[in-house]
Write a protein that holds these residues in place. Sequence first.
Motif, PDB file in Angstrom:
ATOM      1  N   PRO A  32       0.802  -1.227   0.000  1.00 31.83           N
ATOM      2  CA  PRO A  32       0.000   0.000   0.000  1.00 31.83           C
ATOM      3  C   PRO A  32       0.832   1.273   0.000  1.00 31.83           C
ATOM      4  O   PRO A  32       0.287   2.367   0.163  1.00 31.83           O
ATOM      5  CB  PRO A  32      -0.806  -0.130   1.293  1.00 31.83           C
ATOM      6  N   GLY A  33       2.117   1.167  -0.171  1.00 33.12           N
ATOM      7  CA  GLY A  33       3.020   2.308  -0.181  1.00 33.12           C
ATOM      8  C   GLY A  33       3.954   2.256   1.023  1.00 33.12           C
ATOM      9  O   GLY A  33       3.560   1.769   2.077  1.00 33.12           O
ATOM     10  N   PRO A  34       5.203   2.701   0.859  1.00 33.27           N
ATOM     11  CA  PRO A  34       5.743   3.335  -0.343  1.00 33.27           C
ATOM     12  C   PRO A  34       5.881   2.353  -1.502  1.00 33.27           C
ATOM     13  O   PRO A  34       5.826   1.138  -1.318  1.00 33.27           O
ATOM     14  CB  PRO A  34       7.122   3.819   0.122  1.00 33.27           C
ATOM     15  N   ILE A  35       6.051   2.928  -2.692  1.00 31.79           N
ATOM     16  CA  ILE A  35       6.162   2.117  -3.889  1.00 31.79           C
ATOM     17  C   ILE A  35       7.547   2.293  -4.507  1.00 31.79           C
ATOM     18  O   ILE A  35       8.350   3.116  -4.068  1.00 31.79           O
ATOM     19  CB  ILE A  35       5.066   2.488  -4.917  1.00 31.79           C
ATOM     20  N   THR A  36       7.834   1.471  -5.495  1.00 26.75           N
ATOM     21  CA  THR A  36       9.072   1.597  -6.245  1.00 26.75           C
ATOM     22  C   THR A  36       9.088   2.959  -6.931  1.00 26.75           C
ATOM     23  O   THR A  36       8.157   3.311  -7.650  1.00 26.75           O
ATOM     24  CB  THR A  36       9.161   0.480  -7.299  1.00 26.75           C
ATOM     25  N   VAL A  37      10.145   3.733  -6.717  1.00 24.82           N
ATOM     26  CA  VAL A  37      10.211   5.101  -7.238  1.00 24.82           C
ATOM     27  C   VAL A  37      10.533   5.071  -8.731  1.00 24.82           C
ATOM     28  O   VAL A  37      11.371   4.289  -9.194  1.00 24.82           O
ATOM     29  CB  VAL A  37      11.265   5.914  -6.461  1.00 24.82           C
ATOM     30  N   ASP A  38       9.865   5.932  -9.474  1.00 22.60           N
ATOM     31  CA  ASP A  38      10.127   6.059 -10.903  1.00 22.60           C
ATOM     32  C   ASP A  38      11.592   6.454 -11.101  1.00 22.60           C
ATOM     33  O   ASP A  38      12.085   7.390 -10.460  1.00 22.60           O
ATOM     34  CB  ASP A  38       9.208   7.134 -11.496  1.00 22.60           C
ATOM     35  N   PRO A  39      12.336   5.765 -11.983  1.00 21.34           N
ATOM     36  CA  PRO A  39      13.756   6.104 -12.186  1.00 21.34           C
ATOM     37  C   PRO A  39      13.979   7.560 -12.577  1.00 21.34           C
ATOM     38  O   PRO A  39      15.028   8.137 -12.263  1.00 21.34           O
ATOM     39  CB  PRO A  39      14.174   5.153 -13.319  1.00 21.34           C
ATOM     40  N   ARG A  40      13.006   8.177 -13.232  1.00 19.88           N
ATOM     41  CA  ARG A  40      13.165   9.588 -13.607  1.00 19.88           C
ATOM     42  C   ARG A  40      13.196  10.477 -12.377  1.00 19.88           C
ATOM     43  O   ARG A  40      13.899  11.499 -12.350  1.00 19.88           O
ATOM     44  CB  ARG A  40      12.027  10.005 -14.545  1.00 19.88           C
ATOM     45  N   VAL A  41      12.455  10.099 -11.343  1.00 14.59           N
ATOM     46  CA  VAL A  41      12.482  10.860 -10.096  1.00 14.59           C
ATOM     47  C   VAL A  41      13.823  10.679  -9.403  1.00 14.59           C
ATOM     48  O   VAL A  41      14.409  11.645  -8.889  1.00 14.59           O
ATOM     49  CB  VAL A  41      11.313  10.432  -9.180  1.00 14.59           C
ATOM     50  N   LEU A  42      14.337   9.447  -9.394  1.00 12.17           N
ATOM     51  CA  LEU A  42      15.646   9.212  -8.790  1.00 12.17           C
ATOM     52  C   LEU A  42      16.725  10.022  -9.497  1.00 12.17           C
ATOM     53  O   LEU A  42      17.621  10.580  -8.850  1.00 12.17           O
ATOM     54  CB  LEU A  42      15.988   7.719  -8.845  1.00 12.17           C
ATOM     55  N   ARG A  43      16.652  10.100 -10.828  1.00 14.64           N
ATOM     56  CA  ARG A  43      17.641  10.895 -11.559  1.00 14.64           C
ATOM     57  C   ARG A  43      17.530  12.373 -11.201  1.00 14.64           C
ATOM     58  O   ARG A  43      18.543  13.058 -11.014  1.00 14.64           O
ATOM     59  CB  ARG A  43      17.460  10.693 -13.068  1.00 14.64           C
ATOM     60  N   ALA A  44      16.298  12.854 -11.102  1.00 18.32           N
ATOM     61  CA  ALA A  44      16.111  14.267 -10.745  1.00 18.32           C
ATOM     62  C   ALA A  44      16.686  14.573  -9.373  1.00 18.32           C
ATOM     63  O   ALA A  44      17.222  15.667  -9.139  1.00 18.32           O
ATOM     64  CB  ALA A  44      14.623  14.621 -10.787  1.00 18.32           C
ATOM     65  N   MET A  45      16.614  13.618  -8.471  1.00 19.79           N
ATOM     66  CA  MET A  45      17.088  13.824  -7.109  1.00 19.79           C
ATOM     67  C   MET A  45      18.600  13.680  -6.973  1.00 19.79           C
ATOM     68  O   MET A  45      19.151  13.933  -5.902  1.00 19.79           O
ATOM     69  CB  MET A  45      16.372  12.864  -6.158  1.00 19.79           C
ATOM     70  N   SER A  46      19.249  13.265  -8.038  1.00 16.01           N
ATOM     71  CA  SER A  46      20.704  13.051  -7.953  1.00 16.01           C
ATOM     72  C   SER A  46      21.515  14.268  -8.372  1.00 16.01           C
ATOM     73  O   SER A  46      22.743  14.263  -8.273  1.00 16.01           O
ATOM     74  CB  SER A  46      21.098  11.864  -8.834  1.00 16.01           C
ATOM     75  N   VAL A  47      20.849  15.339  -8.841  1.00 21.44           N
ATOM     76  CA  VAL A  47      21.614  16.495  -9.323  1.00 21.44           C
ATOM     77  C   VAL A  47      22.070  17.364  -8.158  1.00 21.44           C
ATOM     78  O   VAL A  47      21.525  17.305  -7.051  1.00 21.44           O
ATOM     79  CB  VAL A  47      20.804  17.314 -10.349  1.00 21.44           C
ATOM     80  N   VAL A  93      -5.852  20.890   1.231  1.00 21.59           N
ATOM     81  CA  VAL A  93      -5.534  19.511   0.864  1.00 21.59           C
ATOM     82  C   VAL A  93      -4.055  19.295   1.143  1.00 21.59           C
ATOM     83  O   VAL A  93      -3.233  20.174   0.879  1.00 21.59           O
ATOM     84  CB  VAL A  93      -5.808  19.230  -0.629  1.00 21.59           C
ATOM     85  N   SER A  94      -3.723  18.120   1.667  1.00 23.28           N
ATOM     86  CA  SER A  94      -2.315  17.741   1.800  1.00 23.28           C
ATOM     87  C   SER A  94      -2.134  16.330   1.278  1.00 23.28           C
ATOM     88  O   SER A  94      -3.040  15.496   1.377  1.00 23.28           O
ATOM     89  CB  SER A  94      -1.852  17.830   3.266  1.00 23.28           C
ATOM     90  N   VAL A  95      -0.956  16.075   0.695  1.00 23.58           N
ATOM     91  CA  VAL A  95      -0.671  14.758   0.121  1.00 23.58           C
ATOM     92  C   VAL A  95       0.793  14.417   0.361  1.00 23.58           C
ATOM     93  O   VAL A  95       1.547  15.185   0.944  1.00 23.58           O
ATOM     94  CB  VAL A  95      -0.994  14.721  -1.391  1.00 23.58           C
ATOM     95  N   GLY A  96       1.187  13.248  -0.103  1.00 21.73           N
ATOM     96  CA  GLY A  96       2.581  12.817  -0.106  1.00 21.73           C
ATOM     97  C   GLY A  96       2.932  12.305  -1.484  1.00 21.73           C
ATOM     98  O   GLY A  96       2.077  12.219  -2.370  1.00 21.73           O
ATOM     99  N   LEU A  97       4.188  11.948  -1.681  1.00 15.80           N
ATOM    100  CA  LEU A  97       4.671  11.521  -2.995  1.00 15.80           C
ATOM    101  C   LEU A  97       4.685  10.014  -3.183  1.00 15.80           C
ATOM    102  O   LEU A  97       4.789   9.529  -4.308  1.00 15.80           O
ATOM    103  CB  LEU A  97       6.105  12.040  -3.218  1.00 15.80           C
ATOM    104  N   GLN A  98       4.604   9.238  -2.098  1.00 17.53           N
ATOM    105  CA  GLN A  98       5.027   7.842  -2.117  1.00 17.53           C
ATOM    106  C   GLN A  98       3.963   6.849  -2.562  1.00 17.53           C
ATOM    107  O   GLN A  98       4.139   5.642  -2.427  1.00 17.53           O
ATOM    108  CB  GLN A  98       5.537   7.444  -0.723  1.00 17.53           C
ATOM    109  N   LYS A  99       2.879   7.340  -3.125  1.00 22.87           N
ATOM    110  CA  LYS A  99       1.825   6.436  -3.615  1.00 22.87           C
ATOM    111  C   LYS A  99       1.715   6.593  -5.134  1.00 22.87           C
ATOM    112  O   LYS A  99       2.633   6.238  -5.854  1.00 22.87           O
ATOM    113  CB  LYS A  99       0.501   6.754  -2.919  1.00 22.87           C
ATOM    114  N   CYS A 100       0.610   7.126  -5.623  1.00 26.07           N
ATOM    115  CA  CYS A 100       0.388   7.237  -7.067  1.00 26.07           C
ATOM    116  C   CYS A 100       1.281   8.270  -7.735  1.00 26.07           C
ATOM    117  O   CYS A 100       1.408   8.270  -8.967  1.00 26.07           O
ATOM    118  CB  CYS A 100      -1.074   7.551  -7.348  1.00 26.07           C
ATOM    119  N   LEU A 101       1.913   9.175  -6.958  1.00 24.32           N
ATOM    120  CA  LEU A 101       2.787  10.189  -7.544  1.00 24.32           C
ATOM    121  C   LEU A 101       4.185   9.655  -7.842  1.00 24.32           C
ATOM    122  O   LEU A 101       5.047  10.397  -8.304  1.00 24.32           O
ATOM    123  CB  LEU A 101       2.868  11.414  -6.641  1.00 24.32           C
ATOM    124  N   CYS A 102       4.438   8.393  -7.541  1.00 21.04           N
ATOM    125  CA  CYS A 102       5.632   7.625  -7.953  1.00 21.04           C
ATOM    126  C   CYS A 102       6.948   8.166  -7.400  1.00 21.04           C
ATOM    127  O   CYS A 102       8.003   8.019  -8.013  1.00 21.04           O
ATOM    128  CB  CYS A 102       5.712   7.486  -9.473  1.00 21.04           C
TER     129      CYS A 102
END
Length: 416
Positions: A25-40, A200-209
């Motif tokens: 139900p989360g957290p989920i596998t992170v989209d590789p594009r997000v991981l790349r964005a976080m590496s800069v 409204v408040s949300v997090g990233l670790q579900k459908c937002l990948c």
Amino acid sequence: MSESFTPASPLLRPFSPPPRLLMGPGPITVDPRVLRAMSVQLVGQYDPAMTACMNETMALYRGVFSTANQWTFLVDGTSRAGIEAVLVSMLEPGDKVLVPVFGRFGHLLTEIAQRCGAQVHTIEKEWGEVFTPDEIEDAIKKFKPKVLAVVQGDTSTTMLQPLESLGEICQRHDVLFYSDATASIGGNEFLTDKWQLDAVSVGLQKCLCGPSGSAPVTLSDKAVATIKKRKHIEAGIRTDQHQAGQGQIIRSNYFDLGMIMDYWGEERLNHHTEATTMLYGARECARILLEEGKEQVITRHQQHGDAMAKGLSAMDLTLFGDQAHKMTNVVGVYIPQGVDGEAIRQSMLLDFGIEIGTSFGPLHGKIWRIGTMGYNARKDAVLQTLVALESVLTRAGHKLQANAGADTALNFYGQL
């Protein structure tokens, strides 16, 4: 005894997690594009590139939330940080709050509101059901709250509470309308302005990948006015005009949304050092969603969620809860009698590298929760999970037709 840090110490090796397919139900596998964005690399918090990134992130999340709200920004922290920031900033001690509880996270809203000193009234549904608008309006008439605080999608039950009628009800009764949509946004329809939500408040670790660690929020003009009536004091830093609110002082410095708005706004008044890497990741999460298209993302979650549910049913497993009000992105399934649910989860994890979830409270040990969300809302992830679960269940003695789950899912995909 203190640790001896020799060159050969295991603690001095880089951490390398095992490969996992996160289908819980989360957290989920992170989209590789997000991981790349976080590496800069980082830039300074007032670098023009940094402030431009912040402004772009605000604009992107207006798209995610379907809102024109100026004040759409990030709270640095997990999704719970977003919940606490909204509630501690809007609620003063003695304010009345109504919380419809249909799972674990309604209890969380209740606890946080109580810690704010609010008078909290709850109405409760059996886990696996949701509320009708009339039930919520009857409670509003009876309790007369300042705030209605409701979870849209509660992963503890996999249920999705309908919100579309509640904003109009809140408007008629002069009630602020807040929703935590952490588990649901992106994979299920969410229309902030059309549904007349105030916060409204949300997090990233579900459908937002993305990873947990950033909490996007959006606030209506009415919510902003409520917050700005409060006193915002940061010792020795702010001018008198920032201390001129009429309400009681917000009890948290870190979660004071008035001060955080000053930081994200044109004033750029220092409140904290922005979590730059999380900002990069949050921006990319929103960009990916909007690039694919919100309706397309919801459809993708619906299709893969349906494929998973149909495959599980074909394996002689019973789905949990009111299926007419189930989230697209996670399904609850009863653990078969005579099967050790935790042993199944352990085998899935250690033998197949796939994580599925247990549950909480009255459902603990009774259901598994299996997610198809974000980056994992895709065909291969669904089929891998069904094949692995069939193997583990068969070895545990559960009777089912061979290949039923994967074949059913494949047939469903073939009809799309």
